[in-house]
Design an enzyme around this catalytic site. Sequence first.
Site, short mmCIF file in Angstrom:
data_model
loop_
_atom_site.label_atom_id
_atom_site.label_comp_id
_atom_site.label_asym_id
_atom_site.label_seq_id
_atom_site.Cartn_x
_atom_site.Cartn_y
_atom_site.Cartn_z
NE ARG A 170 -3.52 -2.32 2.80
CZ ARG A 170 -3.21 -3.49 3.34
NH1 ARG A 170 -1.97 -3.71 3.79
NH2 ARG A 170 -4.11 -4.45 3.43
CE LYS A 195 -7.23 -1.44 5.96
NZ LYS A 195 -8.04 -1.52 4.73
CG HIS A 265 -5.88 0.35 -3.53
ND1 HIS A 265 -5.05 0.31 -2.43
CD2 HIS A 265 -6.85 -0.58 -3.30
CE1 HIS A 265 -5.53 -0.59 -1.57
NE2 HIS A 265 -6.60 -1.14 -2.08
NE ARG A 268 -3.63 -3.72 -1.39
CZ ARG A 268 -2.97 -4.47 -0.51
NH1 ARG A 268 -1.65 -4.53 -0.56
NH2 ARG A 268 -3.63 -5.17 0.40
CG HIS A 291 -6.21 -9.00 1.76
ND1 HIS A 291 -6.53 -9.37 0.47
CD2 HIS A 291 -6.07 -7.64 1.72
CE1 HIS A 291 -6.60 -8.30 -0.30
NE2 HIS A 291 -6.32 -7.24 0.43
CE1 TYR A 300 -7.25 -7.20 -6.46
CE2 TYR A 300 -7.15 -8.27 -4.32
CZ TYR A 300 -7.05 -7.13 -5.10
OH TYR A 300 -6.75 -5.94 -4.52
#
Length: 347
Positions: A170, A195, A265, A268, A291, A300
């Site tokens: 990110r 994150k 993003h 990404r 994640h 995805y």
Amino acid sequence: MKPAGPRKRAVDPLAHLVLTRYMEAHFEALLVTGYSADTVRARRISIRRFIVWCEERGIAQPADVTRAVLERYQRHLFYYRKPNGAPLTLGSQHGALAPLKTWFKWLARENHILYNPASELDLPKLPKHLPRAILSVQEVEAILAEADPATPYGLRDRAMLELLYSTGIRRMEVAGLALYDVDATRRLAFVRDGKGAKDRVVPVGVRALAWLDRYLLEARPQLIVAEREALFVTDYGEPVSPEYVASRVKRYMEFAGIQKPGATHLLRHAMATHMLEAGADVRVLQALLGHAQLNTTEIYTHVSIEHLRAIHDATHPARLQREDVLAADATDAARQALADALDRDEG
């Protein structure tokens, strides 16, 4: 002219409320246990909005908040309309209610209330939206090629773009990288405080490492004005911010003539989609992207429409039968008429 005095701090109109004091105690507990200031700031907005709603209805104490009260507030959010007449999205409603569940769970655990009225509150189900746009491999390469490695800042930007696409990290994570966070020998990057305040290790491709090496040898020494630990620095030698990273990506997207919404993003998303198309396992992508839940990564598996269409065209029996019909021994005019008829039937 009188010298300007000290600026007066704005008085919080909710500071005198009992609910506000419990809210601040809750946030202090969150900070002590490692929650970030950004998380607390976002939750404060949601809980303050609820406190205002409670005050308007004479609800003053935490014990006054029952499940029925929370369900009334949930209905209020559902029927609320913004100044433009639009309703709150399910995501916004979820974001307004989730901090309340955490808050009341804490209040009950700390014995400030006898029971948790939010324990059985059902939150709105979050929709799974596909990314609005996906960059093709050719579009990514066009963006990367726009950074001019003949200049120090262009070489820095090329290294930064390559790293974003290679790792899928990110913008806040690339801005937080220090010099010692990239291990060129082992081809790894250490993402610290990503994150959710989680650390992880991600592999870095050979090409990205080559550009990073050039940046560190040729460009960074020209950009820094003082010793900095930050891997990437601005034109003035300061550590880059997440917003700075995004602005550079957007700049090169515009240079490449790509008008798709988003910036960092998009790279990404592109990394995840392109790796998935090449056969990467979704659980590998989960680890790379950081994640917490697999279902976040599984989005995805639905995004590569062109890839799915190509596979469908190449393998579906009905498509193959159509090609056999069109390839049969017939005149060009008859073949074209048949193809047109089939196209109309498909429509």
